[in-house]
Design a protein around this motif. Structure first.
Motif, PDB file in Angstrom:
ATOM      1  N   THR A  10       0.649  -1.231  -0.067  1.00  0.00           N
ATOM      2  CA  THR A  10      -0.094  -0.012   0.031  1.00  0.00           C
ATOM      3  C   THR A  10       0.794   1.309   0.199  1.00  0.00           C
ATOM      4  OG1 THR A  10      -1.811  -1.162   1.222  1.00  0.00           O
ATOM      5  CG2 THR A  10      -1.878   1.204   1.249  1.00  0.00           C
ATOM      6  N   ARG A  17      -4.950   7.589  -2.055  1.00  0.00           N
ATOM      7  CA  ARG A  17      -4.274   6.227  -1.755  1.00  0.00           C
ATOM      8  C   ARG A  17      -3.354   5.737  -3.354  1.00  0.00           C
ATOM      9  NH1 ARG A  17      -7.630   2.910   0.887  1.00  0.00           N
ATOM     10  NH2 ARG A  17      -6.496   3.500   2.872  1.00  0.00           N
ATOM     11  N   GLY A  18      -2.377   5.831  -3.379  1.00  0.00           N
ATOM     12  CA  GLY A  18      -1.900   5.351  -4.833  1.00  0.00           C
ATOM     13  C   GLY A  18      -1.945   3.942  -5.236  1.00  0.00           C
ATOM     14  N   VAL A  19      -1.792   3.203  -4.331  1.00  0.00           N
ATOM     15  CA  VAL A  19      -1.943   1.775  -4.374  1.00  0.00           C
ATOM     16  C   VAL A  19      -2.416   1.166  -2.857  1.00  0.00           C
ATOM     17  CG1 VAL A  19      -0.623  -0.569  -4.841  1.00  0.00           C
ATOM     18  CG2 VAL A  19      -0.061   1.508  -5.980  1.00  0.00           C
ATOM     19  N   HIS A  20      -3.609   0.349  -3.262  1.00  0.00           N
ATOM     20  CA  HIS A  20      -4.092  -0.276  -1.881  1.00  0.00           C
ATOM     21  C   HIS A  20      -4.118  -1.847  -1.997  1.00  0.00           C
ATOM     22  CE1 HIS A  20      -6.941  -0.937   1.345  1.00  0.00           C
ATOM     23  NE2 HIS A  20      -7.604  -1.675   0.350  1.00  0.00           N
ATOM     24  N   GLY A  41      -2.325   3.315 -10.738  1.00  0.00           N
ATOM     25  CA  GLY A  41      -1.244   2.808  -9.645  1.00  0.00           C
ATOM     26  C   GLY A  41      -0.110   2.117 -10.311  1.00  0.00           C
ATOM     27  N   THR A  44       3.246   3.743  -9.651  1.00  0.00           N
ATOM     28  CA  THR A  44       3.823   3.960  -8.342  1.00  0.00           C
ATOM     29  C   THR A  44       4.057   2.560  -7.894  1.00  0.00           C
ATOM     30  OG1 THR A  44       2.064   5.650  -7.686  1.00  0.00           O
ATOM     31  CG2 THR A  44       2.682   4.255  -5.871  1.00  0.00           C
ATOM     32  N   THR A  45       3.337   1.642  -8.296  1.00  0.00           N
ATOM     33  CA  THR A  45       3.870   0.082  -8.261  1.00  0.00           C
ATOM     34  C   THR A  45       5.194  -0.176  -8.823  1.00  0.00           C
ATOM     35  OG1 THR A  45       1.658  -0.592  -8.459  1.00  0.00           O
ATOM     36  CG2 THR A  45       3.417  -2.170  -8.778  1.00  0.00           C
ATOM     37  N   GLU A 202      -8.199   2.378  -9.665  1.00  0.00           N
ATOM     38  CA  GLU A 202      -8.264   2.965  -8.709  1.00  0.00           C
ATOM     39  C   GLU A 202      -7.288   2.422  -7.325  1.00  0.00           C
ATOM     40  OE1 GLU A 202     -12.148   3.902  -7.836  1.00  0.00           O
ATOM     41  OE2 GLU A 202     -12.217   5.409  -9.548  1.00  0.00           O
ATOM     42  N   GLY A 203      -6.270   1.882  -7.731  1.00  0.00           N
ATOM     43  CA  GLY A 203      -5.064   1.491  -6.840  1.00  0.00           C
ATOM     44  C   GLY A 203      -5.381   0.136  -6.288  1.00  0.00           C
TER      45      GLY A 203
END
Length: 302
Positions: A10, A17-20, A41, A44-45, A202-203
């Protein structure tokens, strides 16, 4: 241990939240396509896998080690989504400098890749077009034969010949036992080369499938029905297999995953002028399916 392992990864950015809760395993030698729109995301990952961004929570290992390990970085080839080269030197000079930093063993491979991709190494880096900047990024990522390739929108700005060569390079990397994580908004290249594809929305990772499984299934069809008179939406809401339902007076459109019979029977209660049925590509069908599933399961995710 896979080439990439994440557990509940996360990354929170302020109120967004970029990645959840990303849990993903990519085995050695696999080409994995990570699909999703801008802001899903993907970048970001990749940045967490490269230790350019630290996760807020969760765990990640790359090639069996922490992404912060210098040993790991030397074994990775990376193409960023936004390729920025500000050097005033020539392409050849830049690539030779990168080769020296990696031990100076890849000059022949560098020249071969530049030729394959049609990159003019005599040009000044700062004068390159977006397509040639992308070619330069691909050469520097592939030229040291890394064990793991992290490719963020690698086909962006490439012409058809460049895209075809990219597909060939990825297939060659897989045949040599290398691992590739390919991130893209459009699934064209991923569908050609990936063993598995996953969708980020959406992440959240909302689905993963093997390519041959999805190819074997008939994809959902786009259906547009034209009626003689306006029809009530309630007559079509909740029909089996019908998603993305829209209605504008006398025109209805939707996706149908499965038999058309329920939709046809509902439409037959009204005067039908025309029905248009088109099949999306497998990649479009996969993305549409998982986006719809995500909205049903999670609603709007912050």
């Amino acid at each position: 241990m896979g080439a990439i392992e994440t557990e509940h990864l996360t990354k929170q950015f302020a109120d967004l939240r970029g990645v959840h809760d990303l849990t993903l395993s990519v085995p050695v030698g696999e080409v994995f396509g990570l699909l999703g729109p801008s802001g899903a995301g993907k970048t970001t990952t990749l940045r967490m896998l490269l230790d350019l961004v630290r996760p807020t929570a969760g765990r990640v290992t790359v090639l069996g080690e922490s992404p912060s390990s210098a040993r790991v970085r030397a074994r990775i080839g990376y193409v960023p989504a936004d390729v920025v080269f500000e050097s005033r030197e020539s392409v050849l000079s830049l690539l030779r400098g990168l080769d020296r930093a990696r031990g100076g063993r890849n000059a022949a491979r560098m020249r071969t890749l530049a030729d394959r991709l049609g990159l003019d190494t005599g040009r000044k880096v700062r004068t390159l077009s977006p397509g040639n900047r992308r070619r330069l990024a691909l050469v520097q990522a592939f030229m040291h034969d890394p064990e793991l390739l992290l490719l963020d929108e690698p086909a962006s700005a490439l012409n058809p010949a460049g895209r075809a060569e990219l597909v060939s390079l990825i297939r060659q990397a897989r045949s040599e036992g290398r691992t590739v994580l390919l991130c893209a908004r459009q699934a064209t290249e991923a569908w050609e080369v990936a063993d598995r594809v996953g969708v980020l929305h959406e992440g959240r990772l909302v689905g993963v499938e093997r390519v041959e499984q999805r190819t074997a299934r008939r994809p959902p069809r786009r259906v547009q029905v034209h009626f003689a008179d306006p029809v009530p939406r309630a007559d079509f809401f909740g029909l089996p297999g019908v998603t993305e339902l829209g209605l504008d007076g006398r025109v209805l459109w939707c996706m149908v995953d499965g038999p058309l019979d329920p939709l046809i029977k509902a439409a037959a209660r009204h005067a039908v002028i025309d029905m248009i049925i088109t099949e999306p590509t497998p990649s479009e069908a996969l993305i549409n399916r998982y986006y719809a599933a995500t909205h049903q399961a999670f609603g709007s995710v912050a």
